[in-house]
Scaffold this motif. Structure first.
Motif, PDB file in Angstrom:
ATOM      1  N   ASP A   4       0.828  -1.213   0.000  1.00  0.00           N
ATOM      2  CA  ASP A   4       0.000   0.000   0.000  1.00  0.00           C
ATOM      3  C   ASP A   4       0.861   1.261   0.000  1.00  0.00           C
ATOM      4  N   ASP A   5       1.973   1.226   0.730  1.00  0.00           N
ATOM      5  CA  ASP A   5       2.894   2.367   0.739  1.00  0.00           C
ATOM      6  C   ASP A   5       3.470   2.593  -0.653  1.00  0.00           C
ATOM      7  N   LEU A   6       3.844   1.510  -1.315  1.00  0.00           N
ATOM      8  CA  LEU A   6       4.397   1.628  -2.665  1.00  0.00           C
ATOM      9  C   LEU A   6       3.339   2.096  -3.650  1.00  0.00           C
ATOM     10  N   HIS A   7       2.136   1.549  -3.551  1.00  0.00           N
ATOM     11  CA  HIS A   7       1.060   1.948  -4.458  1.00  0.00           C
ATOM     12  C   HIS A   7       0.733   3.429  -4.298  1.00  0.00           C
ATOM     13  N   ALA A   8       0.804   3.937  -3.085  1.00  0.00           N
ATOM     14  CA  ALA A   8       0.526   5.355  -2.842  1.00  0.00           C
ATOM     15  C   ALA A   8       1.514   6.252  -3.582  1.00  0.00           C
ATOM     16  N   LEU A   9       2.746   5.789  -3.765  1.00  0.00           N
ATOM     17  CA  LEU A   9       3.727   6.577  -4.514  1.00  0.00           C
ATOM     18  C   LEU A   9       3.309   6.748  -5.976  1.00  0.00           C
ATOM     19  N   LEU A  10       2.561   5.782  -6.481  1.00  0.00           N
ATOM     20  CA  LEU A  10       2.100   5.819  -7.877  1.00  0.00           C
ATOM     21  C   LEU A  10       0.844   6.655  -8.058  1.00  0.00           C
ATOM     22  N   LEU A  24       4.352  11.115  -7.131  1.00  0.00           N
ATOM     23  CA  LEU A  24       5.569  11.013  -6.328  1.00  0.00           C
ATOM     24  C   LEU A  24       6.565  10.034  -6.943  1.00  0.00           C
ATOM     25  N   SER A  25       6.062   8.978  -7.557  1.00  0.00           N
ATOM     26  CA  SER A  25       6.937   7.971  -8.172  1.00  0.00           C
ATOM     27  C   SER A  25       7.682   8.511  -9.382  1.00  0.00           C
ATOM     28  N   GLU A  26       7.246   9.647  -9.908  1.00  0.00           N
ATOM     29  CA  GLU A  26       7.858  10.209 -11.115  1.00  0.00           C
ATOM     30  C   GLU A  26       8.715  11.441 -10.819  1.00  0.00           C
ATOM     31  N   GLU A  54      14.577   6.775  -0.833  1.00  0.00           N
ATOM     32  CA  GLU A  54      15.290   5.516  -0.578  1.00  0.00           C
ATOM     33  C   GLU A  54      15.239   4.593  -1.789  1.00  0.00           C
ATOM     34  N   LEU A  55      14.076   4.503  -2.419  1.00  0.00           N
ATOM     35  CA  LEU A  55      13.957   3.667  -3.620  1.00  0.00           C
ATOM     36  C   LEU A  55      14.873   4.179  -4.724  1.00  0.00           C
ATOM     37  N   ASP A  56      14.873   5.500  -4.927  1.00  0.00           N
ATOM     38  CA  ASP A  56      15.698   6.087  -5.977  1.00  0.00           C
ATOM     39  C   ASP A  56      17.181   5.945  -5.646  1.00  0.00           C
ATOM     40  N   HIS A  57      17.556   6.302  -4.447  1.00  0.00           N
ATOM     41  CA  HIS A  57      18.959   6.283  -4.026  1.00  0.00           C
ATOM     42  C   HIS A  57      19.567   4.880  -4.108  1.00  0.00           C
ATOM     43  N   ASN A  58      18.765   3.872  -3.827  1.00  0.00           N
ATOM     44  CA  ASN A  58      19.244   2.489  -3.824  1.00  0.00           C
ATOM     45  C   ASN A  58      18.911   1.736  -5.105  1.00  0.00           C
ATOM     46  N   ALA A  59      18.549   2.477  -6.152  1.00  0.00           N
ATOM     47  CA  ALA A  59      18.238   1.903  -7.466  1.00  0.00           C
ATOM     48  C   ALA A  59      17.160   0.819  -7.369  1.00  0.00           C
ATOM     49  N   LEU A  60      16.099   1.128  -6.617  1.00  0.00           N
ATOM     50  CA  LEU A  60      15.012   0.165  -6.426  1.00  0.00           C
ATOM     51  C   LEU A  60      13.685   0.649  -7.026  1.00  0.00           C
ATOM     52  N   ARG A  61      13.733   1.633  -7.900  1.00  0.00           N
ATOM     53  CA  ARG A  61      12.492   2.116  -8.522  1.00  0.00           C
ATOM     54  C   ARG A  61      11.754   0.993  -9.237  1.00  0.00           C
ATOM     55  N   HIS A  62      12.478  -0.008  -9.690  1.00  0.00           N
ATOM     56  CA  HIS A  62      11.846  -1.126 -10.401  1.00  0.00           C
ATOM     57  C   HIS A  62      10.835  -1.882  -9.532  1.00  0.00           C
ATOM     58  N   LEU A  64       8.420  -0.667  -8.150  1.00  0.00           N
ATOM     59  CA  LEU A  64       7.109  -0.072  -8.420  1.00  0.00           C
ATOM     60  C   LEU A  64       6.488  -0.610  -9.716  1.00  0.00           C
ATOM     61  N   ASP A  65       7.294  -1.175 -10.596  1.00  0.00           N
ATOM     62  CA  ASP A  65       6.807  -1.601 -11.902  1.00  0.00           C
ATOM     63  C   ASP A  65       5.632  -2.580 -11.851  1.00  0.00           C
ATOM     64  N   PRO A  66       5.672  -3.610 -11.005  1.00  0.00           N
ATOM     65  CA  PRO A  66       4.522  -4.539 -10.969  1.00  0.00           C
ATOM     66  C   PRO A  66       3.212  -3.895 -10.488  1.00  0.00           C
ATOM     67  N   LEU A  67       3.326  -2.761  -9.829  1.00  0.00           N
ATOM     68  CA  LEU A  67       2.137  -2.083  -9.305  1.00  0.00           C
ATOM     69  C   LEU A  67       1.548  -1.073 -10.271  1.00  0.00           C
ATOM     70  N   ARG A  68       2.278  -0.794 -11.335  1.00  0.00           N
ATOM     71  CA  ARG A  68       1.793   0.200 -12.308  1.00  0.00           C
ATOM     72  C   ARG A  68       0.620  -0.340 -13.095  1.00  0.00           C
ATOM     73  N   ASP A  69      -0.230   0.558 -13.528  1.00  0.00           N
ATOM     74  CA  ASP A  69      -1.387   0.210 -14.357  1.00  0.00           C
ATOM     75  C   ASP A  69      -0.881  -0.235 -15.722  1.00  0.00           C
ATOM     76  N   PRO A  70      -1.213  -1.463 -16.148  1.00  0.00           N
ATOM     77  CA  PRO A  70      -0.717  -1.944 -17.441  1.00  0.00           C
ATOM     78  C   PRO A  70      -1.215  -1.118 -18.630  1.00  0.00           C
ATOM     79  N   ALA A  71      -2.325  -0.402 -18.445  1.00  0.00           N
ATOM     80  CA  ALA A  71      -2.872   0.411 -19.543  1.00  0.00           C
ATOM     81  C   ALA A  71      -2.089   1.710 -19.697  1.00  0.00           C
ATOM     82  N   ARG A  72      -1.228   2.012 -18.767  1.00  0.00           N
ATOM     83  CA  ARG A  72      -0.464   3.262 -18.777  1.00  0.00           C
ATOM     84  C   ARG A  72       0.653   3.216 -19.763  1.00  0.00           C
TER      85      ARG A  72
END
Length: 72
Positions: A4-10, A24-26, A54-62, A64-72
Motif C-alpha cells: 500500500d505504501d508503494l502503491h501510494a507513490l504511484l 511522487l513515483s515520477e 530511498e527507492l531512488d537512491h538504492n536503485a530500487l524504482r523497479h 514499483l513496476d509490478p504495481l503500475r497500471d498496465p494500460a499506462r
C-alpha cells in the motif's frame, strides 16, 4: 514498507512546488536528494518522499513496476 505504501507513490501527486501534480513515483532523483538534504516535510507526505528517496537512491524504482497500471 508494504504494498500500500508503494502503491501510494504511484497515485499521490506532489501537492506543491516545481513538480506540482506529478506523481511522487515520477519525481526526479535530484529533487528527492534536495529534500533529503534540506529536510522532508512533516506528516504523510514527508514519509512518502523519504520512501521514494530511498527507492531512488538504492536503485530500487523497479519495485514499483509490478504495481503500475498496465494500460499506462
Amino acid at each position: 514498507m508494504n504494498p500500500d505504501d508503494l502503491h501510494a507513490l504511484l497515485t499521490t501527486p506532489m501537492p506543491y512546488g516545481k513538480y506540482k501534480g506529478r506523481m511522487l513515483s515520477e519525481l526526479p532523483g535530484h529533487y528527492l536528494v534536495w529534500f533529503a538534504r534540506e529536510g522532508f516535510p512533516g506528516g504523510k507526505l514527508g514519509t512518502q518522499l523519504a520512501l521514494m528517496y530511498e527507492l531512488d537512491h538504492n536503485a530500487l524504482r523497479h519495485l514499483l513496476d509490478p504495481l503500475r497500471d498496465p494500460a499506462r
